[in-house]
Motif scaffolding. Structure first.
Motif, short mmCIF file in Angstrom:
data_model
loop_
_atom_site.label_atom_id
_atom_site.label_comp_id
_atom_site.label_asym_id
_atom_site.label_seq_id
_atom_site.Cartn_x
_atom_site.Cartn_y
_atom_site.Cartn_z
N ASP A 126 11.24 3.70 21.34
CA ASP A 126 12.06 4.65 20.59
C ASP A 126 11.36 6.00 20.40
O ASP A 126 12.02 7.05 20.39
N LEU A 127 10.04 5.97 20.26
CA LEU A 127 9.28 7.21 20.07
C LEU A 127 8.80 7.80 21.40
O LEU A 127 8.06 8.78 21.40
N HIS A 128 9.24 7.18 22.52
CA HIS A 128 8.91 7.65 23.87
C HIS A 128 7.39 7.71 24.08
O HIS A 128 6.87 8.67 24.64
N GLY A 129 6.73 6.66 23.64
CA GLY A 129 5.29 6.58 23.78
C GLY A 129 4.87 5.86 25.05
O GLY A 129 5.70 5.27 25.77
N SER A 130 3.59 5.89 25.36
CA SER A 130 3.03 5.30 26.56
C SER A 130 2.25 4.04 26.22
O SER A 130 2.11 3.66 25.06
N GLN A 131 1.70 3.40 27.27
CA GLN A 131 0.83 2.25 27.07
C GLN A 131 -0.41 2.64 26.26
O GLN A 131 -0.88 1.88 25.41
N SER A 132 -0.92 3.84 26.48
CA SER A 132 -2.06 4.32 25.70
C SER A 132 -1.69 4.46 24.23
O SER A 132 -2.48 4.13 23.34
N ALA A 133 -0.49 4.97 23.96
CA ALA A 133 -0.03 5.09 22.57
C ALA A 133 0.12 3.72 21.94
O ALA A 133 -0.24 3.51 20.76
N TYR A 134 0.65 2.77 22.70
CA TYR A 134 0.78 1.39 22.21
C TYR A 134 -0.59 0.87 21.77
O TYR A 134 -0.74 0.28 20.70
N THR A 135 -1.58 1.10 22.61
CA THR A 135 -2.93 0.64 22.30
C THR A 135 -3.50 1.33 21.07
O THR A 135 -4.08 0.69 20.19
N TRP A 136 -3.30 2.65 20.96
CA TRP A 136 -3.91 3.39 19.88
C TRP A 136 -3.22 3.20 18.54
O TRP A 136 -3.83 3.41 17.48
N VAL A 137 -1.97 2.79 18.53
CA VAL A 137 -1.33 2.44 17.26
C VAL A 137 -2.07 1.28 16.60
O VAL A 137 -2.23 1.22 15.38
N VAL A 138 -2.56 0.36 17.43
CA VAL A 138 -3.35 -0.77 16.92
C VAL A 138 -4.80 -0.37 16.72
O VAL A 138 -5.42 -0.65 15.69
N THR A 139 -5.37 0.32 17.72
CA THR A 139 -6.79 0.67 17.68
C THR A 139 -7.11 1.59 16.52
O THR A 139 -8.17 1.46 15.88
N SER A 140 -6.23 2.53 16.20
CA SER A 140 -6.51 3.48 15.11
C SER A 140 -6.70 2.76 13.79
O SER A 140 -7.60 3.09 13.00
N THR A 141 -5.86 1.75 13.54
CA THR A 141 -6.00 0.99 12.30
C THR A 141 -7.30 0.20 12.30
O THR A 141 -8.02 0.17 11.29
N LEU A 142 -7.61 -0.45 13.42
CA LEU A 142 -8.84 -1.22 13.50
C LEU A 142 -10.07 -0.33 13.38
O LEU A 142 -11.06 -0.71 12.75
N LEU A 143 -10.01 0.86 13.97
CA LEU A 143 -11.14 1.77 13.89
C LEU A 143 -11.37 2.24 12.46
O LEU A 143 -12.51 2.30 11.98
N ALA A 144 -10.28 2.58 11.77
CA ALA A 144 -10.40 2.99 10.36
C ALA A 144 -10.92 1.84 9.50
O ALA A 144 -11.76 2.03 8.62
#
Length: 538
Positions: free
Chosen positions: A51-69
């Motif tokens: 829906d937000l027209h994101g990529s596979q990299s965006a998919y990964t970083w939605v999860v990674t950003s939370t884990l990194l924080a």
């Protein structure tokens, strides 16, 4: 009260079973909220990114950003827990988490969503670290296995309920995926109220010194490493000047972080802890478990929805075997450890099951029978249930009560770090493998493969023509199997680490003088008399 005896009441809490359960109620509710925040999104992510027209990299970083924080802030929360009110800290963590959740629900782009997930991760880092620290403050190591079982059960319920709730929300037209972020807010508010009424812990009055330089350098080093892993092979070659700059920068920042930690008065990750063999090996195993816990399992929802064309709700139901294994292992093994005081055999068994589960899931393809996948997922769940909490328990058993916060947060930090690196690395592997499989499959159909790959938007398989849909499903199915196969060596690494850990029977008190050095030296010297004296003192 003398200076020598002042800290003791804050680290030795005498509570009945009922009082502990009452105090844990709000804490476990907070943990449920933190777990729900990640699991409720897992099955919704394919729809959200589409829906937000994101990529596979965006998919990964939605999860990674939370884990990194979460990774970056866990040591800070843990250190603060050794210096100030644990109750105020856990309430602050819940407040930050609620703020991040509300903002994430308002996101209009993947960039905004990733930024809001960082705020969520800061709150989740506090809840993750403080739950372990508060439990360790209230409960002696020998009894902690029993209550860790309760924590494992809550984690299992949150993990089971999250994907199902998220799937139902996404599949309900009048709700929409934004409610995946709002749904945890009422639980968080309730947890605040319950904690205010039930959690009563003494407060250590000490001057607070936070190692901000250390935290900044550690976060920067990890961030550069993750950026390199995510973008290499897509935006630039693995062997290129960009890779050289990012890797060199991450190594330099890592070296600076070590130097700062060695000189800091209150380091985020105290280097002296790694002189303890148990802590060092538990950290190695925690990194490997983190890769398995987050890195591989986070892509299961993507596999079921893209490769098998399932709905978000059904995708959640299909992951139940793994969650069931986690629930059974954490609750049953926790009680057994409490009754026997022995924990190493379960760490070894869990690591074996985890490795076997990853290796078997490596055979996964788009047409793999579900019953076979269910068995493989159950093995992974059992392995995680036997290792995840018990690694923390083994570490807590080797340190004095004044270092429970730092030691517990170190394990949680490296587990989250393993998860962040795992999600980023395995996400990159998935994107690259899918790109190759798509190119091969489409070329056989005579269709140009331009635009497909890790940088392209995630496909909505229900809108594709049948021949192309079959190619896309096959590519994502094969790619998912590849990332589990890539995770298997990490399970083996965890097995080697826990085999080398020297087992110290769980002590029956939170006596601050029972330090790691004391206990490990008595075991190494065969000091049976010292162990008897410890038991007699209880």
């Amino acid at each position: 009260m003398t200076q020598a005896t002042a800290p003791r009441p804050a680290t030795a809490v005498d509570m009945s079973h009922r009082q502990i359960l009452e105090a844990l109620s709000g804490l476990l509710l907070g943990m449920f909220v933190a777990i729900l925040s990640s699991t409720v999104v897992s099955n919704a992510l394919p729809r959200i990114i589409t829906d937000l027209h994101g990529s596979q990299s965006a998919y990964t970083w939605v999860v990674t950003s939370t884990l990194l924080a979460t990774t970056a802030t866990t040591p800070i929360w843990g250190k603060l827990a050794d210096l100030t009110s644990k109750k105020v800290l856990v309430q602050l963590a819940l407040t930050v988490f609620v703020l991040g959740s509300v903002l994430a629900g308002q996101a209009q782009t993947t960039g905004e969503l990733i930024a809001c997930r960082v705020v969520q991760g800061v709150g989740a880092g506090g809840l993750t670290a403080l739950a372990q620290v508060i439990m360790a403050t209230m409960i002696a190591p020998r009894e902690r296995g029993r209550y860790s079982g309760y924590l494992g059960a809550v984690m299992a319920v949150g993990t089971i309920g999250g994907p199902l709730i998220g799937g139902v929300i996404v599949d309900t037209d009048w709700l929409g995926w934004r409610w995946c972020f709002y749904v945890g807010v009422p639980f968080a508010v309730l947890a605040l109220v319950v904690l205010q009424k039930t959690l009563h812990l003494p407060v250590v009055k000490r001057k607070v010194t936070i190692d901000w330089w250390g935290a900044t350098l550690i976060t920067a080093a990890v961030s550069l490493l993750l950026v390199w892993i995510t973008l290499a092979g897509d935006r630039y070659d693995w062997i290129s000047w960009q890779s050289a700059v990012l890797v060199a920068g991450a190594l330099l920042l890592g070296v600076l972080a070590v130097r700062v930690e060695q000189r800091a008065a209150e380091p985020m990750i105290p280097p002296r802890l790694f002189r303890n063999r148990t802590i060092t090996l538990a950290v190695v195993a925690s990194v490997a478990v983190g890769v398995g816990m987050f890195g591989a399992s986070v892509f299961l929802g993507q596999y079921f929805q893209i490769a098998r064309g399932e709905s978000p709700t059904m995708s959640g139901l299909m992951t139940l075997p793994m969650i069931g294994g986690l629930l059974v292992a954490s609750t049953v093994v926790g009680r057994i450890i409490t009754s026997t005081g022995r924990w190493k055999r379960w760490l070894v068994t869990g690591s074996v099951l985890l490795t076997a589960g990853f290796a078997l899931m490596g055979s996964m393809r788009v047409d793999t029978p579900y019953w076979r996948l269910a068995i493989f997922m159950a093995l992974i769940g059992l392995g995680l249930g036997m290792t995840m909490q018990n690694l923390v328990l083994a570490v807590q058993n080797t340190v004095g009560a004044h270092e429970l916060g730092a030691a517990s947060s170190v394990v949680a930090f490296f587990r989250s770090l393993g998860g962040a690196v795992g999600v980023s690395a395995l996400g990159a592997v998935l994107g690259h493998r899918v790109k190759d499989y798509l190119a091969d499959g489409l070329s056989r159909l005579g269709v140009p493969a331009s635009g497909s790959g890790s940088g392209g938007a995630l496909p909505d398989v229900h809108t594709l023509p049948a021949p192309i849909r079959a190619v896309v499903e096959s590519a994502y199915g094969h790619g998912a199997g590849d990332i589990f196969l890539a995770a298997a060596p990490f399970g083996l690494l965890a097995l080697i680490a826990v085999v080398l850990i020297r087992e110290v029977p769980l002590r029956r008190s939170n006596d601050p003088v029972a330090t790691a050095v004391d206990r490990e030296s008595t075991v190494a010297a065969g000091g049976a008399a010292a162990v008897v004296r410890t038991g007699g003192r209880d």
